[in-house]
Design a protein around this motif. Structure first.
Motif, mmCIF file in Angstrom:
data_model
loop_
_atom_site.group_PDB
_atom_site.id
_atom_site.type_symbol
_atom_site.label_atom_id
_atom_site.label_comp_id
_atom_site.label_asym_id
_atom_site.label_seq_id
_atom_site.Cartn_x
_atom_site.Cartn_y
_atom_site.Cartn_z
ATOM 1 N N MET A 1 23.370 33.786 49.636
ATOM 2 C CA MET A 1 23.050 34.056 48.243
ATOM 3 C C MET A 1 24.316 34.517 47.522
ATOM 4 S SD MET A 1 20.155 36.678 46.827
ATOM 5 C CE MET A 1 20.923 38.097 47.620
ATOM 6 N N LYS A 2 24.763 33.713 46.579
ATOM 7 C CA LYS A 2 26.028 33.987 45.903
ATOM 8 C C LYS A 2 25.782 34.574 44.514
ATOM 9 C CE LYS A 2 28.564 30.323 48.295
ATOM 10 N NZ LYS A 2 29.403 29.099 48.134
ATOM 11 N N ILE A 3 26.397 35.713 44.266
ATOM 12 C CA ILE A 3 26.264 36.362 42.973
ATOM 13 C C ILE A 3 27.650 36.595 42.393
ATOM 14 C CG2 ILE A 3 25.444 38.400 41.725
ATOM 15 C CD1 ILE A 3 23.225 38.642 43.783
ATOM 16 N N GLN A 4 27.893 36.020 41.235
ATOM 17 C CA GLN A 4 29.180 36.162 40.559
ATOM 18 C C GLN A 4 29.116 37.313 39.549
ATOM 19 O OE1 GLN A 4 29.569 32.360 38.683
ATOM 20 N NE2 GLN A 4 30.268 31.301 40.524
ATOM 21 N N VAL A 5 30.185 38.097 39.523
ATOM 22 C CA VAL A 5 30.358 39.121 38.490
ATOM 23 C C VAL A 5 31.509 38.640 37.620
ATOM 24 C CG1 VAL A 5 30.772 41.558 37.995
ATOM 25 C CG2 VAL A 5 29.570 40.894 40.107
ATOM 26 N N VAL A 6 31.182 38.168 36.441
ATOM 27 C CA VAL A 6 32.147 37.514 35.553
ATOM 28 C C VAL A 6 32.411 38.432 34.361
ATOM 29 C CG1 VAL A 6 32.609 35.475 34.136
ATOM 30 C CG2 VAL A 6 31.291 35.252 36.263
ATOM 31 N N PHE A 7 33.670 38.828 34.150
ATOM 32 C CA PHE A 7 33.938 39.824 33.116
ATOM 33 C C PHE A 7 35.192 39.531 32.307
ATOM 34 C CE2 PHE A 7 36.511 41.172 36.710
ATOM 35 C CZ PHE A 7 37.668 41.698 36.125
ATOM 36 N N TYR A 8 35.259 40.178 31.163
ATOM 37 C CA TYR A 8 36.502 40.284 30.410
ATOM 38 C C TYR A 8 36.769 41.764 30.214
ATOM 39 C CZ TYR A 8 40.073 40.645 26.965
ATOM 40 O OH TYR A 8 41.243 41.001 26.339
ATOM 41 N N SER A 9 37.998 42.180 30.475
ATOM 42 C CA SER A 9 38.374 43.577 30.299
ATOM 43 C C SER A 9 39.757 43.634 29.676
ATOM 44 C CB SER A 9 38.364 44.308 31.650
ATOM 45 O OG SER A 9 38.579 45.686 31.481
ATOM 46 N N MET A 10 39.907 44.409 28.620
ATOM 47 C CA MET A 10 41.213 44.539 27.979
ATOM 48 C C MET A 10 42.003 45.723 28.526
ATOM 49 S SD MET A 10 42.290 44.526 23.943
ATOM 50 C CE MET A 10 42.510 42.741 23.877
ATOM 51 N N TYR A 11 41.317 46.861 28.675
ATOM 52 C CA TYR A 11 42.016 48.078 29.119
ATOM 53 C C TYR A 11 41.536 48.608 30.470
ATOM 54 C CZ TYR A 11 43.979 48.232 24.417
ATOM 55 O OH TYR A 11 44.661 47.932 23.261
ATOM 56 N N GLY A 12 40.626 47.871 31.122
ATOM 57 C CA GLY A 12 40.214 48.248 32.466
ATOM 58 C C GLY A 12 38.852 48.904 32.595
ATOM 59 N N HIS A 13 38.231 49.279 31.487
ATOM 60 C CA HIS A 13 36.927 49.934 31.577
ATOM 61 C C HIS A 13 35.867 49.000 32.173
ATOM 62 C CE1 HIS A 13 39.200 52.041 28.451
ATOM 63 N NE2 HIS A 13 38.536 53.124 28.812
ATOM 64 N N ILE A 14 35.798 47.783 31.648
ATOM 65 C CA ILE A 14 34.817 46.826 32.161
ATOM 66 C C ILE A 14 35.165 46.392 33.584
ATOM 67 C CG2 ILE A 14 34.045 44.419 31.897
ATOM 68 C CD1 ILE A 14 32.416 46.305 30.245
ATOM 69 N N HIS A 15 36.440 46.340 33.914
ATOM 70 C CA HIS A 15 36.828 46.019 35.295
ATOM 71 C C HIS A 15 36.264 47.054 36.259
ATOM 72 C CE1 HIS A 15 39.900 46.283 38.690
ATOM 73 N NE2 HIS A 15 39.198 45.189 38.919
ATOM 74 N N ARG A 16 36.385 48.331 35.919
ATOM 75 C CA ARG A 16 35.832 49.389 36.776
ATOM 76 C C ARG A 16 34.318 49.256 36.912
ATOM 77 N NH1 ARG A 16 39.085 54.451 37.283
ATOM 78 N NH2 ARG A 16 41.197 53.975 36.588
ATOM 79 N N MET A 17 33.660 48.941 35.816
ATOM 80 C CA MET A 17 32.215 48.734 35.872
ATOM 81 C C MET A 17 31.872 47.515 36.721
ATOM 82 S SD MET A 17 30.578 51.117 34.049
ATOM 83 C CE MET A 17 29.080 50.460 33.307
ATOM 84 N N ALA A 18 32.676 46.460 36.598
ATOM 85 C CA ALA A 18 32.454 45.236 37.384
ATOM 86 C C ALA A 18 32.575 45.512 38.881
ATOM 87 C CB ALA A 18 33.442 44.152 36.956
ATOM 88 N N GLN A 19 33.534 46.331 39.250
ATOM 89 C CA GLN A 19 33.691 46.697 40.658
ATOM 90 C C GLN A 19 32.447 47.418 41.169
ATOM 91 O OE1 GLN A 19 37.495 48.836 40.162
ATOM 92 N NE2 GLN A 19 38.374 47.438 41.661
ATOM 93 N N ALA A 20 31.902 48.317 40.344
ATOM 94 C CA ALA A 20 30.697 49.046 40.736
ATOM 95 C C ALA A 20 29.499 48.104 40.846
ATOM 96 C CB ALA A 20 30.410 50.158 39.729
#
Length: 209
Positions: A1-20
């Motif tokens: 079962m493959k689940i993609q987490v696809v994001f855009y982050s400018m300053y890293g906030h969404i990247h941290r959320m994506a990791q979680a």
């Protein structure tokens, strides 16, 4: 079962959320989480002047996804910062390139979910997620949010993002506030919740064959 987490982050906030979110996905047996980012549109000179270029170096190794790759997933969890109550232009541009997937019905029946960030408590994190849902519905996706069984979204003892529509974080007017543990926990919950629902749907479809 493959689940993609696809994001855009400018300053890293969404990247941290994506990791979680990805951590939450990976906590479900049989679920494989993969992190992807959408292409940047802002010129390097402008990114450098704003400090975003340095911030983005922290996740420069995350691969850039092509629209066609979305069809490979069983579920897709999207993350975007808020821009005046809507998704960032980088994410909108990416989604606008999924016309071929729409024509082929490639995303019909796949689970879709959204998390976001905003500068202030009432800066549009809810409207960003809700307006994002319109695109997912046009693609025929099954939308999953953040149910109230995740009671951290009812926290009032501290400033915190999070709503029934999805996990979110508040970056502050100057972007200096990083996602809190409460917000990251909601992101992990959302990832796990999406993975569990996707697993149930996958089992149900297998039983019907």
């Amino acid at each position: 079962m493959k689940i993609q987490v696809v994001f855009y982050s400018m300053y890293g906030h969404i990247h941290r959320m994506a990791q979680a979110v990805a951590q939450g996905v990976a906590s479900v047996e049989g679920a494989e989480a993969s992190l992807w980012r959408v292409p940047e549109l802002v010129p390097d000179k402008a990114l450098e002047a704003s400090g975003a270029k340095a911030a983005q170096a922290a996740f420069a190794d995350v691969p850039i996804i092509a629209p066609a790759q979305l069809a490979e997933a069983d579920a897709i969890i999207f993350g975007t910062p808020t821009r005046f109550g809507n998704m960032a232009a980088q994410m909108r541009n990416f989604l606008d390139q999924t016309g071929k997937l729409w024509l082929a019905g490639s995303l019909i029946g796949k689970v879709g979910s959204v998390f976001a960030s905003s500068a202030t408590q009432h800066g549009g994190q809810e409207s960003t997620i809700l307006s994002f849902h319109t695109t997912l519905l046009h693609q025929g996706m099954i939308i999953v949010g953040l149910p109230y069984s995740e009671q951290r979204q009812m926290t009032i003892s501290e400033i915190s993002g999070g709503s029934p529509y999805g996990a979110s974080t508040i970056a502050g007017p100057d972007g200096s506030r990083l996602p809190s543990e409460n917000e990251l926990a909601m992101a992990r919950f959302q990832g796990r919740h999406v993975a569990e629902i996707t697993a149930a749907l996958t089992r149900g479809r297998s039983a019907m064959v």
